[in-house]
Motif scaffolding. Sequence first.
Motif, PDB file in Angstrom:
ATOM      1  N   TYR A   1       0.837  -1.201   0.000  1.00  0.00           N
ATOM      2  CA  TYR A   1       0.000   0.000   0.000  1.00  0.00           C
ATOM      3  C   TYR A   1       0.877   1.258   0.000  1.00  0.00           C
ATOM      4  CZ  TYR A   1      -3.724   3.097   1.893  1.00  0.00           C
ATOM      5  OH  TYR A   1      -4.642   4.091   2.120  1.00  0.00           O
ATOM      6  N   ILE A   2       1.853   1.279   0.862  1.00  0.00           N
ATOM      7  CA  ILE A   2       2.758   2.434   0.944  1.00  0.00           C
ATOM      8  C   ILE A   2       3.570   2.550  -0.342  1.00  0.00           C
ATOM      9  CG2 ILE A   2       4.716   3.442   2.191  1.00  0.00           C
ATOM     10  CD1 ILE A   2       3.558   1.989   4.726  1.00  0.00           C
TER      11      ILE A   2
ATOM     12  N   GLU B   1      -8.707   3.727   4.970  1.00  0.00           N
ATOM     13  CA  GLU B   1      -7.705   3.156   4.076  1.00  0.00           C
ATOM     14  C   GLU B   1      -8.408   2.121   3.203  1.00  0.00           C
ATOM     15  OE1 GLU B   1      -4.871   4.631   4.394  1.00  0.00           O
ATOM     16  OE2 GLU B   1      -4.786   5.235   6.494  1.00  0.00           O
ATOM     17  N   PHE B   2      -7.962   2.034   1.953  1.00  0.00           N
ATOM     18  CA  PHE B   2      -8.585   1.090   1.028  1.00  0.00           C
ATOM     19  C   PHE B   2      -7.509   0.656   0.046  1.00  0.00           C
ATOM     20  CE2 PHE B   2     -11.132  -0.293  -2.547  1.00  0.00           C
ATOM     21  CZ  PHE B   2     -12.281  -0.799  -1.974  1.00  0.00           C
TER      22      PHE B   2
ATOM     23  N   SER C   1       3.870   5.771  -2.880  1.00  0.00           N
ATOM     24  CA  SER C   1       5.142   6.446  -3.161  1.00  0.00           C
ATOM     25  C   SER C   1       5.116   7.122  -4.530  1.00  0.00           C
ATOM     26  CB  SER C   1       6.324   5.470  -3.060  1.00  0.00           C
ATOM     27  OG  SER C   1       6.306   4.535  -4.124  1.00  0.00           O
ATOM     28  N   GLU C   2       4.151   6.758  -5.373  1.00  0.00           N
ATOM     29  CA  GLU C   2       3.960   7.419  -6.655  1.00  0.00           C
ATOM     30  C   GLU C   2       3.388   8.831  -6.475  1.00  0.00           C
ATOM     31  OE1 GLU C   2       1.400   6.671 -10.776  1.00  0.00           O
ATOM     32  OE2 GLU C   2       1.520   5.083  -9.275  1.00  0.00           O
ATOM     33  N   PHE C   3       2.685   9.059  -5.369  1.00  0.00           N
ATOM     34  CA  PHE C   3       1.993  10.321  -5.148  1.00  0.00           C
ATOM     35  C   PHE C   3       2.569  11.146  -4.006  1.00  0.00           C
ATOM     36  CE2 PHE C   3      -1.030   7.042  -6.573  1.00  0.00           C
ATOM     37  CZ  PHE C   3      -1.261   7.539  -7.846  1.00  0.00           C
TER      38      PHE C   3
ATOM     39  N   ASN D   1      16.709  -0.678   6.012  1.00  0.00           N
ATOM     40  CA  ASN D   1      16.483  -2.130   5.999  1.00  0.00           C
ATOM     41  C   ASN D   1      15.756  -2.598   4.736  1.00  0.00           C
ATOM     42  OD1 ASN D   1      13.846  -1.301   6.403  1.00  0.00           O
ATOM     43  ND2 ASN D   1      13.592  -2.320   8.376  1.00  0.00           N
ATOM     44  N   GLY D   2      15.473  -1.667   3.805  1.00  0.00           N
ATOM     45  CA  GLY D   2      14.824  -2.023   2.556  1.00  0.00           C
ATOM     46  C   GLY D   2      13.303  -2.071   2.630  1.00  0.00           C
ATOM     47  N   ARG D   3      12.739  -1.670   3.750  1.00  0.00           N
ATOM     48  CA  ARG D   3      11.286  -1.650   3.921  1.00  0.00           C
ATOM     49  C   ARG D   3      10.837  -0.209   4.170  1.00  0.00           C
ATOM     50  NH1 ARG D   3       8.419  -6.109   5.476  1.00  0.00           N
ATOM     51  NH2 ARG D   3       7.214  -4.873   6.936  1.00  0.00           N
ATOM     52  N   PHE D   4       9.567   0.039   3.920  1.00  0.00           N
ATOM     53  CA  PHE D   4       8.998   1.316   4.312  1.00  0.00           C
ATOM     54  C   PHE D   4       8.811   1.316   5.818  1.00  0.00           C
ATOM     55  CE2 PHE D   4       7.625   0.899  -0.111  1.00  0.00           C
ATOM     56  CZ  PHE D   4       8.044   2.119  -0.622  1.00  0.00           C
ATOM     57  N   ALA D   5       8.775   2.482   6.416  1.00  0.00           N
ATOM     58  CA  ALA D   5       8.541   2.582   7.860  1.00  0.00           C
ATOM     59  C   ALA D   5       7.218   1.911   8.201  1.00  0.00           C
ATOM     60  CB  ALA D   5       8.519   4.044   8.291  1.00  0.00           C
ATOM     61  N   GLU D   6       7.171   1.292   9.359  1.00  0.00           N
ATOM     62  CA  GLU D   6       5.952   0.598   9.777  1.00  0.00           C
ATOM     63  C   GLU D   6       4.807   1.595   9.921  1.00  0.00           C
ATOM     64  OE1 GLU D   6       5.464  -2.766  10.217  1.00  0.00           O
ATOM     65  OE2 GLU D   6       7.494  -2.998   9.443  1.00  0.00           O
TER      66      GLU D   6
END
Length: 148
Positions: free
Chosen positions: A23-24, A88-89, A28-30, A38-43
Amino acid sequence: MNVQLINATKDKEETLLNLFQFYIYDFSEFMEIDIEPNGRFAEYPINDYLEKENYYTYFVSFNDSYIGFCIIQYNQNEGDKQYFSVKEFFIMKRYRRMGIGKFVANKVFNMHQGCWEVFQMKSNLPAQRFWSKVIRHFTKGDFTERRR
């Protein structure tokens, strides 16, 4: 269509967190969102959503696989009216344009009778198009659109 809404409970927190990574990534496109070292988005702080009195959190399942989620916030009750927001959807890209998102939106609108609000980011034109079509169809054109 074999689509189900399944209540997301605390014991499925890791699954929801994993889906939030996708979802995140889509957002990231917008927005200016970068991954952590660590290669992940923040929780994402999902604890507000799981098993809280004013949130309904659902996994979207298609053919017995999780393909997204829907989080609805119960805002208030004024007299006979209840107020809800789509917080959220998310439907994974592979499953978009199959009618699943529309099916899920209609299902939650029918499950939670009341007044609704749905927000989209100004830069997220695909979400604006999706929600405009879904809401227009569901309400038969009887809705109010505001831009802020």
